[in-house]
Every structure is written in structure tokens, then in C-alpha cells.
Design an enzyme around this catalytic site. Sequence first.
Site, short mmCIF file in Angstrom:
data_model
loop_
_atom_site.label_atom_id
_atom_site.label_comp_id
_atom_site.label_asym_id
_atom_site.label_seq_id
_atom_site.Cartn_x
_atom_site.Cartn_y
_atom_site.Cartn_z
CG HIS A 1 -19.87 7.55 3.88
ND1 HIS A 1 -19.12 6.43 3.63
CD2 HIS A 1 -20.86 7.18 4.73
CE1 HIS A 1 -19.63 5.41 4.31
NE2 HIS A 1 -20.69 5.84 4.98
N GLY B 1 -9.30 7.91 11.05
CA GLY B 1 -10.32 6.91 11.31
C GLY B 1 -11.13 6.59 10.07
CG ASP C 1 -16.54 6.39 6.30
OD1 ASP C 1 -15.92 7.05 5.44
OD2 ASP C 1 -17.03 5.27 6.07
NE ARG D 1 -3.74 -0.51 2.24
CZ ARG D 1 -4.91 -0.65 1.62
NH1 ARG D 1 -5.47 0.37 1.04
NH2 ARG D 1 -5.50 -1.81 1.58
CG MET E 1 -14.84 1.54 -3.83
SD MET E 1 -15.85 2.42 -2.62
CE MET E 1 -16.37 1.09 -1.59
NE ARG E 2 -5.93 0.64 -2.96
CZ ARG E 2 -5.22 -0.41 -2.55
NH1 ARG E 2 -5.73 -1.60 -2.54
NH2 ARG E 2 -3.98 -0.25 -2.14
CG HIS F 1 -25.27 7.89 -7.00
ND1 HIS F 1 -25.09 8.50 -8.20
CD2 HIS F 1 -24.06 7.41 -6.63
CE1 HIS F 1 -23.82 8.39 -8.56
NE2 HIS F 1 -23.18 7.74 -7.62
CB ALA G 1 -28.67 13.01 -1.76
CD GLU G 2 -23.16 9.21 -2.66
OE1 GLU G 2 -22.18 8.88 -1.98
OE2 GLU G 2 -23.60 8.52 -3.60
#
Length: 192
Positions: A114, A148, A150, A70, A95-96, A176, A178-179
Site C-alpha cells: 500500500h 477491513g 487496509d 464478485r 484494485m479489487r 513507488h 520505496a514500495e
Amino acid sequence: MEHSGVVFICNLAIFSTSDERLVKSILNSKNKKAMVKIVITNLPNSPVIEAAKRCNAEYKCFDHREYPDRISHEKDIVRYLLHKKIGIIIFAHYMRLVTKYFINRFRGKIINVHPSLLPHFKGINPVKEAYEAGISESGCTLHYVNDGLDTGKIILQKEVPRLENDSFNSFRNRVHDAECESVRIVLESLVV
């Protein structure tokens, strides 16, 4: 940097694994102080690459599977971001999980989109978890990324009611929406 007579004072990077719709929404935002400089993905066949191409945006893939660990992956990305003089990073369903190494280099400059009303339903399947829990309302949260999962300072939340006749897909689509709306609001009001 100047573009069509407008002086941009902050370069923006979008990180997304596969959410082309959210990426397109960000690319179409109207902030006159920040300009999307690069779209970054970790998958070479990601649909965000096509979204970037359609919007004439520069893109780059850092395939995490080509790195031994990583940190090596993140060091390459950090070098690239510093070269591009990136001031703000938007995680649009990237997504990492990033390490402290990455966070420390851009602390206070990484915003995550999120799909839940944090602190509820953290992690990778929040819409599904919210739907299966039968809650009457969920939504989305834009927050700063910290050490941390989220848990960073919340910038904006938008509620999405669960309708009586909602299927999982209709509920997910409204979250989605709303995002996409929320990220535009945050970017268009961004003070850099």
C-alpha cells in the site's frame, strides 16, 4: 519443487491490476524458499501480462467483467490457486476489494503493498491524497490483508519525505521506489 538445485517450499502468486514495475520487482526478488508460480490480473490488456512474459513467468487473467458477481469471480480464482498450491499471495496494486470468502481461504497468507504510511490515507488514491494534504512525509506499508480496508497487521513501513521541490510525479515515483524496495525486503526475509 526444485529449480537450479534450490528447493522451494512455498508457491507465491502476485495479484496486480496494472502495476508492471512492482510486479517486475517481485519477480526479481531473491527468496530461496518461495517461488512466484503465477501472476494474476483482472484486466486482459494489463501491462502486468507483458511484465510476466518478459520475466518468463506464468500469468492468468480473471476478467471480473465476465462474472455475474464478485463471489463467482473469486471462486474461480480460489480453485485455480488451490490447483497451483499457492501458499502466499502478494497484492501489488490489485484494485479489487476481496470478500471474506477469499480472505478466509487464505487468511494470514495475503500481503498487500500500500502506497502510504497506514493508518493514514487508506483506499485507492493515497499518494495523491498525501500530496494534496501537504504532509512532510508519506511512504509505503506492507501489511496482511484482513476483513477491513487496509487495516491488517503491519509487516513493514518505509518513510518517504516530501521534498520542497517535489512535483506530484516526483513524489509518487519515490513512493513507488520505496514500495519496490520494501516488497523485495519482505520477500527476501520471508520465512515460510
